[in-house]
Design an enzyme around this catalytic site. Sequence first.
Site, PDB file in Angstrom:
ATOM      1  N   HIS A 155      29.764  40.687  35.180  1.00 48.74           N
ATOM      2  CA  HIS A 155      31.189  40.877  35.380  1.00 48.74           C
ATOM      3  C   HIS A 155      31.837  39.666  36.047  1.00 48.74           C
ATOM      4  O   HIS A 155      32.983  39.331  35.757  1.00 48.74           O
ATOM      5  CB  HIS A 155      31.408  42.127  36.239  1.00 48.74           C
ATOM      6  CG  HIS A 155      32.816  42.617  36.263  1.00 48.74           C
ATOM      7  ND1 HIS A 155      33.381  43.302  35.221  1.00 48.74           N
ATOM      8  CD2 HIS A 155      33.784  42.512  37.207  1.00 48.74           C
ATOM      9  CE1 HIS A 155      34.630  43.620  35.516  1.00 48.74           C
ATOM     10  NE2 HIS A 155      34.899  43.142  36.717  1.00 48.74           N
ATOM     11  N   HIS A 194      38.603  48.210  33.204  1.00 50.92           N
ATOM     12  CA  HIS A 194      38.023  49.075  34.226  1.00 50.92           C
ATOM     13  C   HIS A 194      37.364  50.237  33.504  1.00 50.92           C
ATOM     14  O   HIS A 194      37.673  51.406  33.737  1.00 50.92           O
ATOM     15  CB  HIS A 194      39.084  49.536  35.230  1.00 50.92           C
ATOM     16  CG  HIS A 194      38.673  49.319  36.649  1.00 50.92           C
ATOM     17  ND1 HIS A 194      38.902  50.206  37.655  1.00 50.92           N
ATOM     18  CD2 HIS A 194      38.005  48.280  37.231  1.00 50.92           C
ATOM     19  CE1 HIS A 194      38.407  49.742  38.791  1.00 50.92           C
ATOM     20  NE2 HIS A 194      37.863  48.569  38.557  1.00 50.92           N
TER      21      HIS A 194
END
Length: 737
Positions: free
Chosen positions: A50, A96
């Site tokens: 990420h 998300h």
Amino acid sequence: MNISNTVKITPELVAEHGLKPDEYERILKLIGREPSITELGIFSAMWNEHCSYKSSKVHLKTLPVTGKIVIQGPGENAGVIDIGDGQACIFKMESHNHPSYIEPYQGATTGVGGILRDVFTMGARPIACLNALRFGSPDHPKTRHLVSGVVAGIGGYGNSFGVPTVGGSVGFHSRYDGNILVNAMAVGIADTDKIFYAKATGVGLPVVYLGSKTGRDGIHGATMASAEFGEGAEEKRPTVQVGDPFAEKLLLEACLEIMAKGCVVAIQDMGAAGLTCSAVEMGAKGDLGITLDLEKVPVREEAMTAYEMMLSESQERMLMVLKPGKEAEAEAIFTKWGLDFAIVGHTTDTLRFLIRHNGEEMADLPIKELGDQAPEYNRPFTETPKLPVLDASNVPAPKSLGDALEKLVASPDLCSKRWIWEQYDHLILNNTVQRPGGDAAVVRVHDGPKALALSTDVTPRYCEADPFEGGKQAVAECWRNLTAVGATPLAITDNLNFGNPEKPEIMGQFVGCIRGIKEACLALNFPVVSGNVSLYNETQGRGILPTPTIGGVGLLKDFQNSATLAFKSSGEAILVLGDTRGWLGQSAYLATIVGREEGAPPPVDLAAEKRAGDLVRDLIAKGRVTAVHDCSDGGLLVAIAEMAMASGIGAALELSPGGISPHAFWFGEDQARYVVTAPALALPEIEAAAKTAGVSAMRLGLTGGEQLILPAERPISVAELKKRHESWLPDYMAARN
């Protein structure tokens, strides 16, 4: 997770931190010793997928990221483009996904909050939000719950913060059953000479913590976002952050005020990996070291360890390097807004990331290597095999075109999403010119006349069938949607959502889509200025459809000249600009009416896209067309139906397939097409302009009445069609599993 800094590092603990054995060996070689648990946590945060983009960097570097209007490309909190008159548009999109599946409301709220911070961290006042959502099959027992929670979360945060949510896209497919996608985009405006960056400069300057207090929420959030889901996904709930939009609104105003006072050297949002990532990035970008004294960090929970403070992803926090002598002035501003302000460290010339807690050294690491020496993989990949072109003659015709149209407009993907966007405040700030439901949102810049057009687009079924063409198509459709409202497309942000990159076939999808995006961006002069990569979107080995979402920004010189898709009056000619061949491979008709997903997707001729788009913008600018609509999912008849439903005006259509079977003609998804309407007197000029531009122009019929009329077909009531179109989603959400 109260972890002492003296915890013994075991292979199991390394694995729990998302690090592979060879990556841990790399750490040992880099620092020459065994790391402390806090240091292991820091490496875990900085080296996960990420934050480090370790599987994607090598391919992202091939994208076109520069241009005449580009002020800042990828690598900062958000991208920045010049929109003239000393103004800049600052925008970005991020995902998300994993948090929103685990806890849909909080996952979605913190997605919106995080992307807003990325924009105002750079000195911009946010003016609009968009999103791109993908849910599992409507029949899946969790889908209704996830839709409800995510939509409520997006609305709850954006509405409370006070920024309009003006557009987006929503789709359903069984491949998202265990892994939904929540991609959030934010757009802001700043003066070109008042943009703030994360690069720290100067030695001995105060490092300041701003915003809300640090808690234990969100610990290992970035690491969790870089892993597949398996059994026990619900156990990851503690890693989902909790958002507070009212605190973020205060943070926005305080940050903009402190920037205006000339106090700021550098500023960084505390997003993924929290205090760790923000401090490392600010120091490393400026070739400086950072020393932090964690006992000075404002906390809201007792006995927090260094490990917890460094990895917490509590929301509504910033890290800033302050100009010397500005401490008192800056603190007064944040105190006025009721927010924490604490000097927690200073910059150094050591190139070390030094963490102390109550006088004890918790971490001492080389700051640049934390980011620069993160693993970078050129993972093996296999290209997606080419699928055969589907012969339209082998695709069954419907009982009637009207029956098929009614089913398509009431299908989960093509139905009205009003139930969703009416939960968003899309009018706050009073600058929304075109609300959700059209080709692109249009938002006025301050008092105008200038406006921005905004859209998010991708067709995942195309991307799986042919990643290269699917990547091209996602960019081209975004470009068309901006064009359809009369805007000049300027630049894009992207959110690249894929499965496990360690599987060669998934990596092949990623590489193919990147190549397609690159080719389209180059051909359409549509650079990538920011973005996000979300990998490991898999549950128990089953990956999502490849979903490279494209968020585009276009510019209108005068918002009053924007075009809309609704028919304006009766008796106007309906034309399609662009070639129609009746392409049914991977079409909505094939999936929804026939129940098959097969064949190659429609090819994207980028030269044809540019010719058609340039023509359409010119016709809009000259006032020659009265309504414009991009032709995409569902083909011509769905596009015309959407124009009719938006206005209540019907149409009498002529069947002119030119050797193409009727269902292929009306429902085929050939690219580079627009449906337009115009008064009869304007037709000669339009057709002449199309001929000069090398774009085909076919007359399809006339507007009028309250029905859609096709030769040899029963009339279709526009009111009844709209009722079906509008009712599927609210009826679905009101039903019980």
